[in-house]
Design an enzyme around this catalytic site. Sequence first.
Site, PDB file in Angstrom:
ATOM      1  N   LYS A 163       0.881  -1.087   0.118  1.00 13.21           N
ATOM      2  CA  LYS A 163       0.001  -0.004   0.098  1.00 13.21           C
ATOM      3  C   LYS A 163       0.940   1.162   0.129  1.00 13.21           C
ATOM      4  O   LYS A 163       2.100   1.350   0.651  1.00 13.21           O
ATOM      5  CB  LYS A 163      -0.895  -0.016   1.322  1.00 13.21           C
ATOM      6  CG  LYS A 163      -2.023   1.122   1.452  1.00 13.21           C
ATOM      7  CD  LYS A 163      -2.688   0.807   2.546  1.00 13.21           C
ATOM      8  CE  LYS A 163      -3.911   2.000   2.649  1.00 13.21           C
ATOM      9  NZ  LYS A 163      -4.589   1.709   3.888  1.00 13.21           N
TER      10      LYS A 163
ATOM     11  N   SER B 238      -9.718   1.699   3.136  1.00  9.26           N
ATOM     12  CA  SER B 238      -8.883   2.419   2.420  1.00  9.26           C
ATOM     13  C   SER B 238      -8.056   1.863   1.495  1.00  9.26           C
ATOM     14  O   SER B 238      -7.303   2.208   0.561  1.00  9.26           O
ATOM     15  CB  SER B 238      -8.189   3.363   3.421  1.00  9.26           C
ATOM     16  OG  SER B 238      -7.273   2.799   4.045  1.00  9.26           O
TER      17      SER B 238
ATOM     18  N   SER C 110      -9.605  -0.578   7.408  1.00 11.78           N
ATOM     19  CA  SER C 110      -9.195  -0.468   6.056  1.00 11.78           C
ATOM     20  C   SER C 110      -8.664  -1.723   5.346  1.00 11.78           C
ATOM     21  O   SER C 110      -8.363  -1.533   4.056  1.00 11.78           O
ATOM     22  CB  SER C 110      -8.213   0.356   6.269  1.00 11.78           C
ATOM     23  OG  SER C 110      -8.838   1.943   6.261  1.00 11.78           O
TER      24      SER C 110
END
Lengths: 454, 474
Positions: A66, A141, A165
């Site tokens: 990420k 997210s 997330s």
Amino acid sequence: MNFDTMTVGQIARMVSEKKISSGEVSKMYFERIRKEDKNFRSYITVCEEEKGEPSGRLAGVPISIKDNICMKGTLTTCASRMLEGYVSPYNAHVVDRLSSEGALITGKTNLDEFAMGSFGDNSALFQTKNPVNVNYLPGGSSSGAAASVAGGMCVAAIGSDTGGSVRIPAAFCGLCGFKPTYGAISRFGLIAYASSLDTIGIVTRNATDAKLLSSVLFGKDERDMTSYDVNIGECEIALGDIRFAFSDKDLEDAETEIAEVICRVRDLLLRAGASCVDKTLFGNAKSDNAYRVLACAEATSNLARYDGIRYGGKSGLDVLRTREELFGEEVKRRIEYGNFVLAKENFEKYFKAAADERTRVIKETEMLFEDVDVIISPLCDFSVPTYSNASSCRADRFTVAANFAGNPAISITAGRDKNNMPVSVQLMSARGCDAKLLSIAEKLEQLLLKEGAV
Amino acid sequence: MNYEAIIGLEIHAELKTRTKLFCSCKNEFGGEPNSRICPVCTGQPGTLPYVNGEAVRLALRACLAFGCEINRTSKQCRKHYFYPDLPKGYQISQRETPLGISGCFEFISDGQVKCVGIEQIHLEEDAGKLVHRSDGKTAIDYNRAGVPLIEIVTSPELHSAQEVRDFLESVRLRLLRTGVSDCRMEQGSLRCDVNVSLRRAGEAVLNDRVEMKNINTFSGAARAVEHEIERQCKILDSGEAVLAETRKWDDEKRESRLMRTKETAVDYKFMPEPDIPAYVIDEKALTEAGYDIPESDVHRNIRYEKAGISRNDRERLIADVDMSDFFDGCISSSQNASECAKLIVGDVASLLTRENVTLSQSRLTPGMIVEIADLIVSGSLGRGNAKVILSKLLKNGGSVANAAAELMSIDDDAVIEETVKVIIADNPKAVADYKKGKENAVTYLTGQCMRSLRGRANAERLKTILLNELKGEN
Ligand SMILES: [Zn+2]
């Protein structure tokens, strides 16, 4: 190579048995990314480079990172214009661990700006699509993390989970999302959103892969003083021996299809011989508010360093203008709220009260887990939303509790809705019981598969 | 109108650690700008602090040295403000549970022992520095960012510029003697802010306090205090009220400038630091930090007084850490401590200045001073010669006896023998003592001979001849 079903375990085995070389795996996956990612847009940066023949438990296994996790010499944007062009000068702990086990890091994935968002529709850079069906939201997210795995453009993804997330996008994309005990994986190199809630998380196809990656990533790291050794060894527990908490209250607002899937999970467990108590931790407005107060306060503090001097400085603006122009709306909203709760005159009423509530919730959670092994709940009580109907939903109703109290939680696919979108169940267990949680999740996945539920 | 000044201090001292507070960069001064920085101390995204145990130990040591109670659970917090030299947008500091609270510190001012309360001592990180360049641009040097500091907050219990100065000097010595800080004022490793408020003599009500920042020297602190007392007196005399505000002291212009008023005060939005678990201070940590804390200077002063050291010599010794430690090496083995003190603050100090060396660089030992003091007191060595001998020993080392011998060099044994005979004849009691086996009779007789010879004989040779003569008496 079947990109749609390939797992960490399979690639690791094929490479170690020399059925395929890591170079070949690398070539195939980067080709796949080139071909597919224009449809899903999961990557912000693709890291294709020639490497020697790696060795280790993850030799040749393609894994994405990420883009709020630092990798030396690579762009790290947090999907924010504030960090546009920022190149990190060091590796995050997780990047070091993966590299030392020979993993192939494919690139940096998209996210909701500074990891703030539940739907994956809040990147300041571009929109990531859900590979299960591009008309649906990918979840956030860690949107790019989930999409990169679901799209077959890597076999696992490292994300971060501050309130769901990792679990939410994994669920929306039909994958397994694991949020370990707070402190089990060093946060060093994870760009902070809310430090006391942020947890490195793992997106994989199944719980077995999550366990394998955990065994590489877990462990105390002196660079993160909140990290410690959490056991991730073998934990044999039969589904028939577990005691779980389950409450119909958690299904009161659920869409019927979701409720059906979750009830079937409960029934399967009961049929396997597990015992059930009617208890839940979710849906407490007071603690959900307290979570928000602390998350925003810490976000405000953590994002204070972006003052336009060292990052985002090319705009040539002063501190206030830089922040006004380069932060997205959601980020600014949370900073504003954080400023409010930290203000001298509000601190007691908001921050202190929230911290007290957290202490209470941690106790309550500990007590519940004296009685049960896991809590079973929906991961989300509505089906995967499309772009038009997301705003009215609250996706983190069942996920923030694990962050608030620091517990491990995992989401696994338990069924499909009428649109063939995945429906997921969440399992949460006591702090430090990650091995047990993963073992239960693994067995439940196998049971669901056997029963034809997924 | 008569006013009483009420003054409190906030003293920042850099800790003498090898590395910075939260990373492994070196804690040093000077050098190329930004040559001692890393992702952690420049607050790069994703980094986390990891606490330097040595800094916590030294901060605890300071708490113990200033008589504080220790918070057994102590927590860092974040103090937020925007400034270019503050890389994270907040300073990691302490607020609710500092390491030490409720201490008190005794010091000597104007010959009196005074006591000032220490409200708290806490551990925090320093910020970087702005460098205003000749081209008109401002650059940032982060070498200092993350250097460990303690902040010592006193109760408002000081009353004059002189007291402030004496207090600060005593604090400096305490930090030096305990090894907590090297207190290099010129490098900014000891700095302070001053709070001043006035009240009518005899009244209990305090006026609002004014905080003075940017004070870099003790004399500057005294000047700032004096100036501020005067300023507030004028305001009060004119019937106006003194406003709570923060002022910046300009020591060159000898004036202060308004920085901010109460209305524009910054809200630092204090918050517990989530990246650093609370410190749990156990007995072991306390012992490690404090088992060898040296005595206080007030105590040292009493000890020296009892040893008969004059006030002037006491003050000079105590004001110099090396000298007083050196003197402590003499005091334990000397019958003539006050003579030792005189030698050290007098001849030794001036020789060190002349040679531009420190005591530890010189070859002097406390034992040498004890010997020389004895010779002076017994009258066998003149002060002028003592200084010549000290000068030789300081540079070359060796024994006092040899240095003295080189100085005197009466090589003619006949002359010595003659002197010895006279002394033996003049001191029948000492000779009798010698025959009874009293060894110090020899020392006494040697001293008498030396005196007679004006210290110009070789002491070894003299002793041999004396013993021979004494044996011949039988
Ligand atoms: Zn550093």
